[in-house]
Scaffold this active site. Structure first.
Site, short mmCIF file in Angstrom:
data_model
loop_
_atom_site.label_atom_id
_atom_site.label_comp_id
_atom_site.label_asym_id
_atom_site.label_seq_id
_atom_site.Cartn_x
_atom_site.Cartn_y
_atom_site.Cartn_z
N TYR A 1 0.74 -1.19 -0.19
CA TYR A 1 -0.05 0.11 -0.12
C TYR A 1 0.94 1.14 0.04
CZ TYR A 1 -3.55 -3.37 1.27
OH TYR A 1 -4.38 -4.55 1.11
N HIS B 1 -8.11 1.35 -5.81
CA HIS B 1 -7.18 0.60 -5.11
C HIS B 1 -5.80 0.91 -5.17
CE1 HIS B 1 -10.81 -2.10 -4.38
NE2 HIS B 1 -10.92 -2.09 -5.84
C1 DQA Z 1 -7.37 -2.48 -1.10
C2 DQA Z 1 -7.30 -3.81 -1.71
C3 DQA Z 1 -8.27 -4.65 -0.53
O1 DQA Z 1 -8.05 -6.03 -1.20
C4 DQA Z 1 -7.81 -4.52 0.52
O2 DQA Z 1 -8.80 -5.35 1.35
C5 DQA Z 1 -7.58 -3.44 1.11
C6 DQA Z 1 -7.04 -2.17 0.44
C7 DQA Z 1 -6.37 -1.49 -1.68
O3 DQA Z 1 -6.56 -0.25 -1.96
O4 DQA Z 1 -5.27 -1.90 -2.32
O5 DQA Z 1 -8.00 -2.77 2.26
O6 DQA Z 1 -8.81 -1.84 -1.41
#
Ligand code: DQA
Length: 146
Positions: free
Chosen positions: A23, A101
């Site tokens: 992330y 995402h």
């Molecule tokens: C997310 C991807 C999701 O699978 C995960 O549960 C998240 C973050 C992303 O921003 O990459 O919490 O949404």
């Protein structure tokens, strides 16, 4: 003036500390601040909400409908892969939205490849860490002023 609301789901308040390889290193606050500055410079009104609660997201989406918000940018986080309720709220308010995402969800575990949002979103941006939000905003701006 075009009004855009950004919704961030559970655990995104931990960005910067949480799995940085997936992330990124930046906090949600830093990412949202940059997004707000970009929106400001484009003459767009943008605000954002992060919550860990599914019901709070449903309430906030319903409120966006009442407030006549023009576009939504949403990262439903873990609810991406589970939430019929959030999907139904977005369908109910009929506000066009971009699904965002930070990580490249389609390159991760099989369960992350199921999304309850992609087929009803105007588009999906995934994998560009915090920049995914800026790209979503740019995509909306391009629709407004082709
Ligand atoms: C997310 C991807 C999701 O699978 C995960 O549960 C998240 C973050 C992303 O921003 O990459 O919490 O949404």
């Amino acid at each position: 003036m075009v009004v855009i609301r950004v919704f961030n789901g559970p655990n995104l308040n931990l960005l910067g500390q949480r799995e940085p390889a997936q992330y990124g290193q930046r906090s949600l606050q830093a990412i949202m601040q940059e997004l707000e500055q970009f929106a400001d410079s484009c003459g767009v009104e943008l605000d954002h909400l992060q919550t860990n609660s599914e019901g709070a997201l449903v309430d906030a989406i319903q409120q966006a409908g009442e407030d006549e918000v023009d576009y939504i940018i949403i990262n439903p986080a873990g609810y991406t892969h589970t939430s019929v309720a959030i999907r139904d709220a977005l369908l109910a308010v009929e506000i066009p939205f971009v699904e965002v995402h930070l990580s490249a969800v389609s390159a991760r575990e099989p369960f992350r490849q199921i999304t309850y949002f992609s087929d009803i979103a105007i588009g999906v941006i995934s994998g560009f860490r915090g920049e995914s939000y800026l790209l979503a905003l740019q995509a909306i701006l391009n629709r407004i002023e082709p």
